[in-house]
Scaffold this motif. Structure first.
Motif, PDB file in Angstrom:
ATOM      1  N   PRO A 247       0.815  -1.221   0.000  1.00 28.45           N
ATOM      2  CA  PRO A 247       0.000   0.000   0.000  1.00 28.45           C
ATOM      3  C   PRO A 247       0.847   1.269   0.000  1.00 28.45           C
ATOM      4  N   ILE A 248       0.381   2.271  -0.725  1.00 27.48           N
ATOM      5  CA  ILE A 248       0.999   3.584  -0.739  1.00 27.48           C
ATOM      6  C   ILE A 248       0.274   4.476   0.254  1.00 27.48           C
ATOM      7  N   GLN A 249       1.059   5.121   1.107  1.00 30.98           N
ATOM      8  CA  GLN A 249       0.521   6.018   2.146  1.00 30.98           C
ATOM      9  C   GLN A 249       0.950   7.456   1.831  1.00 30.98           C
ATOM     10  N   ILE A 250       0.002   8.381   1.760  1.00 33.66           N
ATOM     11  CA  ILE A 250       0.312   9.798   1.618  1.00 33.66           C
ATOM     12  C   ILE A 250      -0.674  10.588   2.486  1.00 33.66           C
ATOM     13  N   GLY A 251      -0.488  11.904   2.551  1.00 35.47           N
ATOM     14  CA  GLY A 251      -1.510  12.714   3.203  1.00 35.47           C
ATOM     15  C   GLY A 251      -1.031  13.728   4.203  1.00 35.47           C
ATOM     16  N   GLU A 252       0.194  13.600   4.696  1.00 37.76           N
ATOM     17  CA  GLU A 252       0.639  14.565   5.698  1.00 37.76           C
ATOM     18  C   GLU A 252       0.763  15.967   5.115  1.00 37.76           C
ATOM     19  N   ASN A 253       0.792  16.059   3.781  1.00 39.42           N
ATOM     20  CA  ASN A 253       0.879  17.355   3.120  1.00 39.42           C
ATOM     21  C   ASN A 253      -0.423  17.756   2.430  1.00 39.42           C
ATOM     22  N   PHE A 254      -1.536  17.158   2.826  1.00 44.01           N
ATOM     23  CA  PHE A 254      -2.830  17.637   2.353  1.00 44.01           C
ATOM     24  C   PHE A 254      -3.156  18.952   3.065  1.00 44.01           C
ATOM     25  N   TYR A 255      -3.350  20.007   2.303  1.00 47.65           N
ATOM     26  CA  TYR A 255      -3.745  21.288   2.881  1.00 47.65           C
ATOM     27  C   TYR A 255      -5.253  21.437   2.758  1.00 47.65           C
ATOM     28  N   GLY A 256      -5.954  20.783   3.668  1.00 48.27           N
ATOM     29  CA  GLY A 256      -7.402  20.846   3.690  1.00 48.27           C
ATOM     30  C   GLY A 256      -8.048  19.607   3.091  1.00 48.27           C
ATOM     31  N   PRO A 257      -9.325  19.392   3.405  1.00 47.96           N
ATOM     32  CA  PRO A 257     -10.043  18.188   2.952  1.00 47.96           C
ATOM     33  C   PRO A 257     -10.114  18.037   1.442  1.00 47.96           C
ATOM     34  N   ARG A 258     -10.129  19.148   0.705  1.00 49.38           N
ATOM     35  CA  ARG A 258     -10.222  19.040  -0.750  1.00 49.38           C
ATOM     36  C   ARG A 258      -9.008  18.320  -1.334  1.00 49.38           C
ATOM     37  N   LYS A 267      -6.951   8.168  -7.360  1.00 48.37           N
ATOM     38  CA  LYS A 267      -6.449   6.850  -6.959  1.00 48.37           C
ATOM     39  C   LYS A 267      -4.939   6.900  -6.691  1.00 48.37           C
ATOM     40  N   ALA A 268      -4.539   7.961  -5.969  1.00 49.41           N
ATOM     41  CA  ALA A 268      -3.121   8.219  -5.732  1.00 49.41           C
ATOM     42  C   ALA A 268      -2.568   7.471  -4.535  1.00 49.41           C
ATOM     43  N   CYS A 269      -3.400   6.767  -3.786  1.00 51.46           N
ATOM     44  CA  CYS A 269      -2.918   6.110  -2.568  1.00 51.46           C
ATOM     45  C   CYS A 269      -3.912   5.050  -2.135  1.00 51.46           C
ATOM     46  N   ASP A 270      -3.439   4.213  -1.217  1.00 47.47           N
ATOM     47  CA  ASP A 270      -4.294   3.198  -0.603  1.00 47.47           C
ATOM     48  C   ASP A 270      -4.696   3.602   0.808  1.00 47.47           C
ATOM     49  N   PHE A 271      -3.840   4.361   1.477  1.00 52.96           N
ATOM     50  CA  PHE A 271      -4.068   4.866   2.828  1.00 52.96           C
ATOM     51  C   PHE A 271      -3.849   6.378   2.824  1.00 52.96           C
ATOM     52  N   VAL A 272      -4.427   7.057   3.830  1.00 51.57           N
ATOM     53  CA  VAL A 272      -4.161   8.489   4.012  1.00 51.57           C
ATOM     54  C   VAL A 272      -3.786   8.752   5.465  1.00 51.57           C
ATOM     55  N   MET A 273      -2.958   9.785   5.664  1.00 49.32           N
ATOM     56  CA  MET A 273      -2.543  10.147   7.019  1.00 49.32           C
ATOM     57  C   MET A 273      -2.492  11.674   7.149  1.00 49.32           C
ATOM     58  N   PRO A 274      -3.638  12.329   7.284  1.00 52.72           N
ATOM     59  CA  PRO A 274      -3.642  13.790   7.412  1.00 52.72           C
ATOM     60  C   PRO A 274      -2.864  14.256   8.638  1.00 52.72           C
ATOM     61  N   ASP A 275      -2.341  15.457   8.515  1.00 50.51           N
ATOM     62  CA  ASP A 275      -1.610  16.136   9.581  1.00 50.51           C
ATOM     63  C   ASP A 275      -2.499  17.257  10.090  1.00 50.51           C
ATOM     64  N   LEU A 276      -2.779  17.290  11.385  1.00 50.81           N
ATOM     65  CA  LEU A 276      -3.709  18.279  11.928  1.00 50.81           C
ATOM     66  C   LEU A 276      -3.270  19.711  11.644  1.00 50.81           C
ATOM     67  N   ILE A 297     -11.314   4.200   2.922  1.00 46.26           N
ATOM     68  CA  ILE A 297      -9.858   4.307   2.961  1.00 46.26           C
ATOM     69  C   ILE A 297      -9.382   4.418   4.406  1.00 46.26           C
ATOM     70  N   PRO A 298      -8.469   3.557   4.856  1.00 44.58           N
ATOM     71  CA  PRO A 298      -7.950   3.654   6.220  1.00 44.58           C
ATOM     72  C   PRO A 298      -7.238   4.982   6.467  1.00 44.58           C
ATOM     73  N   VAL A 299      -7.472   5.558   7.653  1.00 43.20           N
ATOM     74  CA  VAL A 299      -6.940   6.865   8.016  1.00 43.20           C
ATOM     75  C   VAL A 299      -6.001   6.730   9.208  1.00 43.20           C
ATOM     76  N   SER A 300      -4.770   7.167   9.032  1.00 38.82           N
ATOM     77  CA  SER A 300      -3.810   7.245  10.130  1.00 38.82           C
ATOM     78  C   SER A 300      -3.510   8.716  10.406  1.00 38.82           C
ATOM     79  N   THR A 301      -2.701   8.971  11.413  1.00 39.39           N
ATOM     80  CA  THR A 301      -2.391  10.347  11.782  1.00 39.39           C
ATOM     81  C   THR A 301      -0.934  10.662  11.490  1.00 39.39           C
ATOM     82  N   HIS A 302      -0.627  11.960  11.496  1.00 35.68           N
ATOM     83  CA  HIS A 302       0.749  12.422  11.352  1.00 35.68           C
ATOM     84  C   HIS A 302       1.015  13.475  12.418  1.00 35.68           C
ATOM     85  N   LEU A 303       1.947  13.175  13.339  1.00 36.37           N
ATOM     86  CA  LEU A 303       2.318  14.081  14.430  1.00 36.37           C
ATOM     87  C   LEU A 303       1.118  14.392  15.334  1.00 36.37           C
ATOM     88  N   TYR A 304       1.332  15.271  16.311  1.00 36.80           N
ATOM     89  CA  TYR A 304       0.299  15.759  17.241  1.00 36.80           C
ATOM     90  C   TYR A 304      -0.499  14.610  17.876  1.00 36.80           C
TER      91      TYR A 304
END
Length: 366
Positions: A247-258, A267-276, A297-304
């Protein structure tokens, strides 16, 4: 308990710089000092909401502090409603853009506002959000940076045993692919097959390197491959996600839900990990998590990890919490970790209070 209406009074934002026990050594950066901005949102009713952000380099503090402090003047005397403040703060920065430092500043405000709202209601943040106090599964992300295999193999059991963790994150991107493979093999021998291993390239590869190197990781049982290429290369991430078994994990650099919605649509990833700090604080997280939940899509966290633990309790597809102790030096009561689970304190708010003596020791003027 019914929440008391709150009136926004002002914001105090302070900067501290902490020494990392294990300096960050990745392909794109080396960081020995960790800067934090500590936010205190004061209300006329005497309730103070708190949050912190870690903007990676000390220089960025001087750009963020004025924005956050301006919010204190802009919203003074207004009702302290987190979602309303989120919308108003974003609109106040519309002409300079919604991403980047604008969203970072809004996120800092939003988290403090939600902390204040939960304190006014007399309940933990996760309860205010409709969930319950309970444990959150976490992996240890405090180490396993780019070092020789013998060093990371020796460090891995220490990280595992620091909280009974069942997952560890290691970093990849050494000069030679064979050295990455040797590091993975050494860690596996050190901690065994039952520990989940997350691998993070920290955006260190170009597309050609990623296409050449990532397939060799496919049969190593990794939980995911994180940010192999630049975060903005969504098309490239989609190509990798389509070709790789891991699985490819991305998301810590998502600037907002959009941004999250656009990545899933591509279809850029299998998992996401937003950063608060980047997704929009608690408000942005809730909206992003709903999109991921709808897509399964499974959601993990980044920092905080403190705020993240609360929002994971109300995230439909909650996966893993990334745990670090990087802010604990200035916290009165760090969240305990046992058997690989972070425990949320049964206290009003997010559970963050400053150790003022430590804050004074580490403070810098900006």
């Amino acid at each position: 308990m019914q929440a008391r209406p709150l009136t926004f009074r002002g914001i105090t934002a302070r900067a501290v710089v902490l020494k990392l026990k294990r300096p960050i050594v990745a392909r794109i950066m080396t960081i020995a000092e960790w800067p934090l901005i500590l936010i205190d949102l004061d209300t006329d009713e005497g309730v103070t909401g708190r949050s912190y952000i870690g903007p990676y380099n000390v220089a960025s503090i001087k750009y963020l502090l004025p924005i956050i402090r301006d919010f204190g003047h802009l919203f003074s005397g207004q009702p302290m409603a987190p979602s309303d403040l989120y919308a108003k703060a974003r609109k106040s920065l519309h002409l300079v853009g919604y991403s980047g430092m604008s969203m970072v500043a809004v996120s800092a405000l939003d988290m403090a506002a939600w902390d204040a709202a939960a304190k006014a209601a007399g309940m933990p943040l996760c309860v205010l959000l409709g969930g319950s106090v309970g444990p959150v599964r976490a992996y240890n992300s405090n180490g396993l940076w780019l070092a020789e295999p013998e060093k990371v193999a020796a460090e891995a059991p220490e990280l595992r045993d620091a909280g009974g963790f069942r997952g560890l994150k290691l970093r990849l991107g050494r000069a030679h692919p064979r050295d990455d493979l040797a590091a993975i093999e050494a860690i596996r021998k050190s901690v065994g097959e039952d520990i989940a291993l997350m691998a993070d390239f920290n955006q260190g590869l170009d597309m050609a390197e990623a296409l050449a190197r990532c397939p060799s990781l496919d049969d190593l049982g990794l939980a995911w491959i994180e940010e192999p290429i630049l975060y903005e290369n969504i098309a490239g991430c989609a190509k990798l996600a389509g070709q790789l078994k891991t699985p490819i994990q991305i998301g810590e650099n998502f600037y907002g839900p959009r941004d999250l919605a656009d990545a899933l649509d591509a279809k850029a990833c299998d998992f996401v990990m937003p950063d608060l700090m980047r997704i929009g604080g608690v408000t942005g997280w809730l909206r992003a998590a709903a999109i991921a939940g709808t897509a399964g899509i499974p959601v993990s966290t980044h920092l905080y990890p403190e705020f993240s633990a609360h929002v994971m309790r109300v995230t439909e597809t909650a996966h893993w919490l990334e745990w670090q102790d990087w802010a604990e030096a200035v916290l009165q009561r760090p969240f305990p970790v046992k058997d690989g689970m972070v425990s949320i304190p049964d206290l009003p708010g997010a559970g963050i209070e400053w150790d003022e003596d430590a804050v004074k020791r580490h403070a810098i003027e900006m």
